[in-house]
Write a protein that holds these residues in place. Structure first.
Motif, short mmCIF file in Angstrom:
data_model
loop_
_atom_site.label_atom_id
_atom_site.label_comp_id
_atom_site.label_asym_id
_atom_site.label_seq_id
_atom_site.Cartn_x
_atom_site.Cartn_y
_atom_site.Cartn_z
N UNK A 14 0.84 -1.18 0.00
CA UNK A 14 0.00 0.00 0.00
C UNK A 14 0.89 1.25 0.00
N UNK A 15 0.36 2.29 -0.58
CA UNK A 15 1.08 3.56 -0.66
C UNK A 15 0.40 4.57 0.27
N UNK A 16 1.12 5.00 1.29
CA UNK A 16 0.60 5.99 2.22
C UNK A 16 0.75 7.39 1.63
N UNK A 17 -0.07 8.31 2.11
CA UNK A 17 -0.08 9.66 1.54
C UNK A 17 0.10 10.70 2.64
N UNK A 18 0.93 11.67 2.36
CA UNK A 18 1.07 12.81 3.27
C UNK A 18 0.11 13.91 2.85
N UNK A 19 0.60 15.11 2.74
CA UNK A 19 -0.21 16.23 2.25
C UNK A 19 0.06 16.38 0.75
N UNK A 20 -0.85 15.84 -0.06
CA UNK A 20 -0.66 15.85 -1.50
C UNK A 20 -0.58 17.27 -2.03
N UNK A 21 0.38 17.49 -2.92
CA UNK A 21 0.60 18.81 -3.49
C UNK A 21 1.52 19.67 -2.66
N UNK A 22 1.81 19.21 -1.44
CA UNK A 22 2.70 19.98 -0.55
C UNK A 22 3.94 19.18 -0.18
N UNK A 23 4.32 18.26 -1.07
CA UNK A 23 5.46 17.39 -0.77
C UNK A 23 6.74 18.19 -0.51
N UNK A 24 6.90 19.33 -1.18
CA UNK A 24 8.09 20.14 -0.99
C UNK A 24 8.15 20.78 0.39
N UNK A 25 6.98 20.82 1.04
CA UNK A 25 6.90 21.45 2.37
C UNK A 25 6.83 20.43 3.50
N UNK A 26 6.99 19.15 3.18
CA UNK A 26 6.87 18.12 4.20
C UNK A 26 7.86 18.34 5.35
#
Length: 319
Positions: A14-26
């Motif tokens: 499975x692929x977990x997701x953070x804040x999509x579209x804000x990967x540069x700000x993780x």
């Protein structure tokens, strides 16, 4: 997403997701999450340490508080590896065994928290409505039984969920909407009928959180009736004041849960980030706020914590 197959066993990631579209700000987003996790761990460990080391707090009310702190600590630690793994290392893949294990602990500890809150409401009911028998009703042996029965009930009810999910083939997208695994989300990725999972999930919620919330409401109805029957206004306020911390803990648990349910049921038009934030509020705010509430509103806990900090600041040899 990529699914790796074996000749004898289907293995999926499975692929977990953070804040999509804000990967540069993780990296920046991880700062408040790290602060929350650190506060949760330190706060609940402080509560546990104070209760364990102070003999005057070896009473039923504080034993139940220790159970709540342990549950909050476990719930925090069950999500921490995957949440911070995404933010720090972009570690988005999780195998099925690890995912189902995390799912089991998240859901089990959530139900345990509901059970502990019910036990705490029973403690307040006995203390206010039957104070002369308080120590004989809530004996250490009975408290241990209540704690173990809460854990056993929750674990046995959640245990079938990984096995119900394991029988599915996941031929759809393997991308999960959160940074951790939840039953409701995983079962929607299955190719076959999920009616059994739906029915069983509703059964679990009804006979745990549903029953617990009704019994908590009933206990406070009886408490209110008993308090209003007291002679003086000062006695009524003193009795109600002992319940404030627990009422706050109940609200911190049930309000985010109800809010998350409403968002899932009726908020399909809302931005995805709203769903994401509500899920984090549900899992992180109660463990974060419970130690703070009990430290502020419970005089005995507050005084013991202050003494601990005074001892650290001014060692005994200098006093």
């Amino acid at each position: 997403m990529v699914i790796i197959y074996n000749s004898s066993l289907q293995k999926a990631t499975f692929i977990l997701t953070g804040f999509q579209g804000l990967e540069q700000l993780h990296g920046w987003i991880s700062i408040p999450f790290c602060s929350i996790y650190l506060t949760v761990i330190l706060g609940n460990l402080t509560i546990l340490h104070v209760i364990r080391t102070d003999a005057t707090l070896h009473e039923p009310m504080y034993y139940f508080l220790a159970m709540l702190a342990l549950t909050d600590l476990g719930l925090c630690l069950s999500t921490l590896p995957t949440v911070l793994g995404i933010f720090w290392f972009d570690a988005r893949e999780i195998g099925i065994p690890a995912c189902f294990t995390q799912l089991f602990f998240i859901h089990t500890l959530s139900l345990v928290e509901s059970s502990v809150l019910l036990s705490m409401s029973f403690d307040r009911y006995v203390a206010i409505c039957n104070p002369l028998r308080y120590s004989t009703i809530l004996t250490p042996r009975r408290i241990v039984k209540m704690g173990l029965s809460s854990l056993l009930r929750s674990a046995l009810l959640i245990l079938p969920l990984p096995f119900l999910l394991k029988r599915f083939h996941y031929c759809r997208s393997h991308v999960l909407a959160h940074a951790y695994c939840l039953h409701l989300e995983i079962m929607k990725l299955a190719c076959s009928s999920i009616i059994v999972n739906h029915i069983y999930g509703l059964f679990v919620v009804a006979c745990t959180v549903g029953v617990d919330s009704l019994l908590i409401f009933l206990s406070y109805t009886l408490i209110l009736h008993a308090v209003l029957g007291k002679a003086s206004r000062q006695e009524r306020l003193r009795a109600l004041n002992t319940c404030i911390s627990h009422i706050c803990a109940v609200l911190l648990f049930y309000i985010p849960m109800i809010g998350l349910s409403l968002v899932h049921r009726f908020g399909e038009h809302l931005p995805r980030i709203v769903h994401l934030l509500m899920s984090y509020v549900y899992l992180l705010i109660p463990p974060l706020m419970n130690p703070i509430v009990y430290s502020i509103k419970t005089k005995q806990i507050r005084q013991r914590i202050i003494k601990k900090f005074e001892f650290v600041k001014f060692p005994r040899c200098f006093q």
